[in-house]
Design a protein around this motif. Structure first.
Motif, PDB file in Angstrom:
ATOM      1  N   ARG A  23      35.497  30.384  18.883  1.00 26.10           N
ATOM      2  CA  ARG A  23      36.473  29.293  19.204  1.00 26.10           C
ATOM      3  C   ARG A  23      37.377  29.806  20.127  1.00 26.10           C
ATOM      4  NH1 ARG A  23      36.276  28.102  13.752  1.00 26.10           N
ATOM      5  NH2 ARG A  23      38.278  29.447  13.179  1.00 26.10           N
ATOM      6  N   GLN A  24      37.844  31.219  20.248  1.00 22.22           N
ATOM      7  CA  GLN A  24      38.756  31.723  21.247  1.00 22.22           C
ATOM      8  C   GLN A  24      37.908  31.830  22.526  1.00 22.22           C
ATOM      9  OE1 GLN A  24      40.159  35.375  19.350  1.00 22.22           O
ATOM     10  NE2 GLN A  24      41.724  34.307  18.212  1.00 22.22           N
ATOM     11  N   ALA A  25      36.764  31.874  22.674  1.00 22.95           N
ATOM     12  CA  ALA A  25      35.950  32.110  23.639  1.00 22.95           C
ATOM     13  C   ALA A  25      35.612  30.817  24.492  1.00 22.95           C
ATOM     14  CB  ALA A  25      34.467  32.860  23.234  1.00 22.95           C
ATOM     15  N   LEU A  26      35.827  29.453  23.785  1.00 21.14           N
ATOM     16  CA  LEU A  26      35.395  28.303  24.383  1.00 21.14           C
ATOM     17  C   LEU A  26      36.376  28.286  25.709  1.00 21.14           C
ATOM     18  CD1 LEU A  26      34.840  26.302  21.360  1.00 21.14           C
ATOM     19  CD2 LEU A  26      33.102  27.065  22.854  1.00 21.14           C
ATOM     20  N   LYS A  27      35.899  27.287  26.725  1.00 19.18           N
ATOM     21  CA  LYS A  27      36.753  26.915  27.453  1.00 19.18           C
ATOM     22  C   LYS A  27      37.835  25.812  26.907  1.00 19.18           C
ATOM     23  CE  LYS A  27      33.011  26.460  31.102  1.00 19.18           C
ATOM     24  NZ  LYS A  27      32.174  25.605  31.763  1.00 19.18           N
ATOM     25  N   PRO A  28      39.052  25.815  27.597  1.00 21.76           N
ATOM     26  CA  PRO A  28      40.387  24.951  26.972  1.00 21.76           C
ATOM     27  C   PRO A  28      39.707  23.642  26.447  1.00 21.76           C
ATOM     28  CG  PRO A  28      40.744  26.140  29.139  1.00 21.76           C
ATOM     29  CD  PRO A  28      39.647  26.214  28.682  1.00 21.76           C
ATOM     30  N   GLU A  29      39.109  23.161  27.109  1.00 12.06           N
ATOM     31  CA  GLU A  29      38.748  21.397  27.029  1.00 12.06           C
ATOM     32  C   GLU A  29      37.796  21.457  25.540  1.00 12.06           C
ATOM     33  OE1 GLU A  29      36.058  22.439  30.337  1.00 12.06           O
ATOM     34  OE2 GLU A  29      38.343  22.596  30.129  1.00 12.06           O
ATOM     35  N   LEU A  30      36.948  22.499  25.516  1.00 11.60           N
ATOM     36  CA  LEU A  30      36.206  22.568  24.108  1.00 11.60           C
ATOM     37  C   LEU A  30      37.003  22.992  23.129  1.00 11.60           C
ATOM     38  CD1 LEU A  30      32.741  23.403  25.983  1.00 11.60           C
ATOM     39  CD2 LEU A  30      33.670  21.189  25.123  1.00 11.60           C
ATOM     40  N   ARG A  31      37.798  23.797  23.487  1.00 13.72           N
ATOM     41  CA  ARG A  31      38.567  24.468  22.269  1.00 13.72           C
ATOM     42  C   ARG A  31      39.271  23.516  21.486  1.00 13.72           C
ATOM     43  NH1 ARG A  31      42.254  29.367  24.463  1.00 13.72           N
ATOM     44  NH2 ARG A  31      40.016  29.992  25.319  1.00 13.72           N
TER      45      ARG A  31
END
Length: 57
Positions: A23-31
């Motif tokens: 979850r921390q590695a996701l892009k901001p909009e996907l997070r």
């Protein structure tokens, strides 16, 4: 023996850590979307004589 077992973790702890890192590695909009799926709600119901006891708040 698996690496997570050698580290003293059970599978649930290992999977929780892995999910948090993904979850921390996701892009901001996907997070944001992933954070919504992370929430959980628990409801407890007390039972007596095979029937739920309801409490009025």
């Amino acid at each position: 023996m698996s690496a997570w077992r050698q580290a003293g973790l059970n599978y649930v702890n290992y999977s929780q850590i892995a999910a948090k890192l993904v979850r921390q590695a996701l892009k901001p909009e996907l997070r944001v979307q992933a954070a919504k799926r992370d929430e959980s709600h628990v409801k407890f119901t007390t039972w007596k004589d095979g029937k739920p006891i309801t409490e009025k708040l």
